[in-house]
Design a protein around this motif. Sequence first.
Motif, PDB file in Angstrom:
ATOM      1  N   LYS A   1       0.829  -1.210   0.000  1.00 52.07           N
ATOM      2  CA  LYS A   1       0.000   0.000   0.000  1.00 52.07           C
ATOM      3  C   LYS A   1       0.861   1.256   0.000  1.00 52.07           C
ATOM      4  O   LYS A   1       1.957   1.258   0.540  1.00 52.07           O
ATOM      5  CB  LYS A   1      -1.010   0.010   1.143  1.00 52.07           C
ATOM      6  N   PRO A   2       0.343   2.315  -0.615  1.00 53.03           N
ATOM      7  CA  PRO A   2       1.117   3.562  -0.615  1.00 53.03           C
ATOM      8  C   PRO A   2       1.151   4.158   0.786  1.00 53.03           C
ATOM      9  O   PRO A   2       0.267   3.895   1.601  1.00 53.03           O
ATOM     10  CB  PRO A   2       0.338   4.467  -1.570  1.00 53.03           C
ATOM     11  N   PRO A   3       2.175   4.974   1.066  1.00 42.81           N
ATOM     12  CA  PRO A   3       2.228   5.639   2.368  1.00 42.81           C
ATOM     13  C   PRO A   3       0.976   6.487   2.589  1.00 42.81           C
ATOM     14  O   PRO A   3       0.384   6.992   1.634  1.00 42.81           O
ATOM     15  CB  PRO A   3       3.469   6.521   2.283  1.00 42.81           C
ATOM     16  N   GLU A   4       0.591   6.635   3.850  1.00 44.83           N
ATOM     17  CA  GLU A   4      -0.616   7.388   4.180  1.00 44.83           C
ATOM     18  C   GLU A   4      -0.553   8.819   3.661  1.00 44.83           C
ATOM     19  O   GLU A   4      -1.552   9.376   3.229  1.00 44.83           O
ATOM     20  CB  GLU A   4      -0.827   7.374   5.694  1.00 44.83           C
ATOM     21  N   SER A   5       0.621   9.425   3.657  1.00 47.08           N
ATOM     22  CA  SER A   5       0.740  10.803   3.182  1.00 47.08           C
ATOM     23  C   SER A   5       0.367  10.904   1.706  1.00 47.08           C
ATOM     24  O   SER A   5      -0.269  11.867   1.283  1.00 47.08           O
ATOM     25  CB  SER A   5       2.157  11.325   3.416  1.00 47.08           C
ATOM     26  N   VAL A   6       0.736   9.902   0.908  1.00 49.34           N
ATOM     27  CA  VAL A   6       0.380   9.896  -0.515  1.00 49.34           C
ATOM     28  C   VAL A   6      -1.123   9.730  -0.668  1.00 49.34           C
ATOM     29  O   VAL A   6      -1.767  10.409  -1.465  1.00 49.34           O
ATOM     30  CB  VAL A   6       1.136   8.771  -1.257  1.00 49.34           C
ATOM     31  N   THR A   7      -1.711   8.840   0.110  1.00 45.64           N
ATOM     32  CA  THR A   7      -3.151   8.616   0.058  1.00 45.64           C
ATOM     33  C   THR A   7      -3.906   9.880   0.459  1.00 45.64           C
ATOM     34  O   THR A   7      -4.878  10.267  -0.194  1.00 45.64           O
ATOM     35  CB  THR A   7      -3.545   7.451   0.994  1.00 45.64           C
ATOM     36  N   ASN A   8      -3.475  10.540   1.523  1.00 42.15           N
ATOM     37  CA  ASN A   8      -4.137  11.778   1.970  1.00 42.15           C
ATOM     38  C   ASN A   8      -4.021  12.875   0.923  1.00 42.15           C
ATOM     39  O   ASN A   8      -4.967  13.626   0.687  1.00 42.15           O
ATOM     40  CB  ASN A   8      -3.540  12.261   3.294  1.00 42.15           C
ATOM     41  N   PHE A   9      -2.862  12.979   0.267  1.00 40.68           N
ATOM     42  CA  PHE A   9      -2.648  13.973  -0.773  1.00 40.68           C
ATOM     43  C   PHE A   9      -3.604  13.719  -1.945  1.00 40.68           C
ATOM     44  O   PHE A   9      -4.267  14.634  -2.431  1.00 40.68           O
ATOM     45  CB  PHE A   9      -1.185  13.901  -1.234  1.00 40.68           C
ATOM     46  N   ALA A  10      -3.699  12.463  -2.373  1.00 42.09           N
ATOM     47  CA  ALA A  10      -4.604  12.117  -3.475  1.00 42.09           C
ATOM     48  C   ALA A  10      -6.054  12.363  -3.087  1.00 42.09           C
ATOM     49  O   ALA A  10      -6.857  12.846  -3.893  1.00 42.09           O
ATOM     50  CB  ALA A  10      -4.400  10.651  -3.871  1.00 42.09           C
ATOM     51  N   GLU A  11      -6.411  12.041  -1.854  1.00 38.05           N
ATOM     52  CA  GLU A  11      -7.790  12.249  -1.370  1.00 38.05           C
ATOM     53  C   GLU A  11      -8.153  13.730  -1.378  1.00 38.05           C
ATOM     54  O   GLU A  11      -9.274  14.097  -1.710  1.00 38.05           O
ATOM     55  CB  GLU A  11      -7.933  11.669   0.038  1.00 38.05           C
ATOM     56  N   ALA A  12      -7.210  14.589  -1.058  1.00 36.50           N
ATOM     57  CA  ALA A  12      -7.475  16.033  -1.060  1.00 36.50           C
ATOM     58  C   ALA A  12      -7.843  16.501  -2.457  1.00 36.50           C
ATOM     59  O   ALA A  12      -8.765  17.312  -2.630  1.00 36.50           O
ATOM     60  CB  ALA A  12      -6.245  16.791  -0.556  1.00 36.50           C
ATOM     61  N   PHE A  13      -7.186  15.986  -3.472  1.00 33.32           N
ATOM     62  CA  PHE A  13      -7.517  16.371  -4.843  1.00 33.32           C
ATOM     63  C   PHE A  13      -8.852  15.776  -5.277  1.00 33.32           C
ATOM     64  O   PHE A  13      -9.614  16.410  -5.992  1.00 33.32           O
ATOM     65  CB  PHE A  13      -6.408  15.944  -5.811  1.00 33.32           C
ATOM     66  N   ARG A  14      -9.156  14.587  -4.830  1.00 33.23           N
ATOM     67  CA  ARG A  14     -10.419  13.961  -5.174  1.00 33.23           C
ATOM     68  C   ARG A  14     -11.571  14.758  -4.582  1.00 33.23           C
ATOM     69  O   ARG A  14     -12.568  15.002  -5.228  1.00 33.23           O
ATOM     70  CB  ARG A  14     -10.468  12.511  -4.652  1.00 33.23           C
TER      71      ARG A  14
END
Length: 132
Positions: free
Chosen positions: A112-125
């Motif tokens: 799984k990607p690091p949580e920081s990457v997931t949070n960054f992508a979620e912000a754009f979504r």
Amino acid sequence: VADRLPPEVKRFINKHLQGFSQLELLLHLHANRSEPVTPAMAARELRLGEEQAAGLLHDLHTRGLLAAGDDEGERDSYRYKPRTRELARQVDALAEIYPTYRHRVVQLIFSKPPESVTNFAEAFRLRKDEDG
């Protein structure tokens, strides 16, 4: 990767566990649920630095998996005490399947990607949904 893991275990891992050390610490606390653990104790158990162990304990606490403090007023300790029955059930399921599917659990954590990457992508979504 994790095709034989129960869906609830996969969801729990994806949402709550950020690394192998965190998994080991959670399972240790689950197995020894009546004993409070300090960062120094966790560091010795997992062979980590005390600061890293403190960070892992704090993160598990903020995720609702541990209670802070103990009966003697030791504020720098934690014990296994999930905030909800659902979380407790998910950790029980993880602890039950881990001995059999250890390799798949570890593989899922590392894939799984690091949580920081997931949070960054979620912000754009979220931003796209608001604009759209």
